[in-house]
Enzyme design. Structure first.
Site, mmCIF file in Angstrom:
data_model
loop_
_atom_site.group_PDB
_atom_site.id
_atom_site.type_symbol
_atom_site.label_atom_id
_atom_site.label_comp_id
_atom_site.label_asym_id
_atom_site.label_seq_id
_atom_site.Cartn_x
_atom_site.Cartn_y
_atom_site.Cartn_z
ATOM 1 N N ARG A 1 42.724 75.859 76.522
ATOM 2 C CA ARG A 1 43.086 76.969 75.833
ATOM 3 C C ARG A 1 42.453 77.444 75.467
ATOM 4 N NH1 ARG A 1 46.488 72.591 75.351
ATOM 5 N NH2 ARG A 1 46.058 72.249 72.850
ATOM 6 N N GLU B 1 42.351 64.453 68.016
ATOM 7 C CA GLU B 1 43.415 63.772 66.658
ATOM 8 C C GLU B 1 44.551 62.848 67.390
ATOM 9 O OE1 GLU B 1 45.780 67.078 65.781
ATOM 10 O OE2 GLU B 1 47.124 65.815 64.588
HETATM 11 P P1 AMP Z 1 40.019 68.188 66.900
HETATM 12 O O1 AMP Z 1 39.039 68.288 67.473
HETATM 13 O O2 AMP Z 1 41.050 67.360 66.356
HETATM 14 O O3 AMP Z 1 39.983 69.762 65.547
HETATM 15 O O4 AMP Z 1 41.465 68.884 67.533
HETATM 16 C C1 AMP Z 1 41.045 70.185 68.235
HETATM 17 C C2 AMP Z 1 41.474 70.229 69.831
HETATM 18 O O5 AMP Z 1 42.351 69.275 70.023
HETATM 19 C C3 AMP Z 1 41.235 72.009 69.961
HETATM 20 O O6 AMP Z 1 40.704 71.859 71.687
HETATM 21 C C4 AMP Z 1 43.156 72.156 70.242
HETATM 22 O O7 AMP Z 1 43.465 72.672 71.051
HETATM 23 C C5 AMP Z 1 43.573 70.295 70.570
HETATM 24 N N1 AMP Z 1 44.699 69.799 69.769
HETATM 25 C C6 AMP Z 1 44.854 69.047 68.013
HETATM 26 N N2 AMP Z 1 45.706 69.282 67.405
HETATM 27 C C7 AMP Z 1 46.315 69.490 68.273
HETATM 28 C C8 AMP Z 1 47.659 70.305 68.056
HETATM 29 N N3 AMP Z 1 48.324 69.515 66.931
HETATM 30 N N4 AMP Z 1 48.618 71.181 68.351
HETATM 31 C C9 AMP Z 1 47.649 71.426 69.653
HETATM 32 N N5 AMP Z 1 46.389 71.661 70.029
HETATM 33 C C10 AMP Z 1 46.065 70.743 68.954
#
Ligand code: AMP
Length: 180
Positions: free
Chosen positions: A68, A105
């Site tokens: 995305r 996550e």
């Molecule tokens: P993080 O590495 O935990 O900051 O997660 C960010 C990445 O995971 C980004 O590339 C987001 O597209 C995706 N992501 C993580 N959590 C979500 C969420 N609740 N909704 C949508 N995308 C998420």
């Protein structure tokens, strides 16, 4: 700005919450309604660019994180009149890469960047849709540095503050259009 007063309202209005996707307990922030609205899409691209237009040091390259992040980062790069560099999932880039594994996550991920993506010292803006734990931005930053770039900052549409990515990212300048 339509009938919505701030860019944060606009983002909130156009992002859809999908419970338990891609797994139980995750509230997925779906940006497809925002992308489908030409006016809202243009407004958020401009808002993602705004902090960096006259920034010192200037931005030399925009990095988008698969998948995305690509959708947002490519128009940001064009609007800032700089090149675009993809950070991709393992095995997708054709030439020699640097590789970085990290925890998401929801699950694990491995990202790569081409070893020759930057000239030494190029200043890089990172773009993604959602900042959750910050692991993705941190891993992308490690890759950019390994390839000779300097991470100047990051812009995201939406930041999930409960996961406290900013503590993890330390000094990095992070802009988000909406914090939830
Ligand atoms: P993080 O590495 O935990 O900051 O997660 C960010 C990445 O995971 C980004 O590339 C987001 O597209 C995706 N992501 C993580 N959590 C979500 C969420 N609740 N909704 C949508 N995308 C998420």
């Amino acid at each position: 700005m339509n009938d919505l007063h701030t860019i944060g309202d606009l983002v909130r209005h156009h992002i859809r919450d999908i419970p338990d996707y891609p797994q139980p307990g995750i509230l997925f922030k779906d940006i497809t309604p925002l992308l489908a609205d030409a006016t809202a899409f243009a407004q958020v691209i401009e808002a993602l660019c705004a902090p960096w237009r006259n920034h010192q040091p200037r931005i030399d390259k925009v990095v988008g994180i698969e998948a995305r992040g690509f959708i947002l980062a490519a128009p940001v790069a064009l609007a800032l009149d700089v090149g675009f560099v993809p950070v991709r999932k393992l095995g997708k880039l054709p030439a020699a890469t640097h590789t970085q594994a990290y925890d998401l996550e929801y699950g694990e991920e491995t990202l790569e960047v081409h070893q020759d993506a930057f000239t030494q010292g190029e200043r890089v803006l990172l773009i993604d849709d959602v900042l959750a734990t910050g692991g993705t931005v941190e891993a992308a930053g490690q890759l950019i540095r390994a390839a000779g770039g300097v991470v100047v900052g990051a812009s995201v549409l939406l930041e999930i503050t409960a996961l406290d990515a900013r503590a993890r990212l330390g000094e990095l300048s992070v802009h988000s259009l909406l914090a939830v």
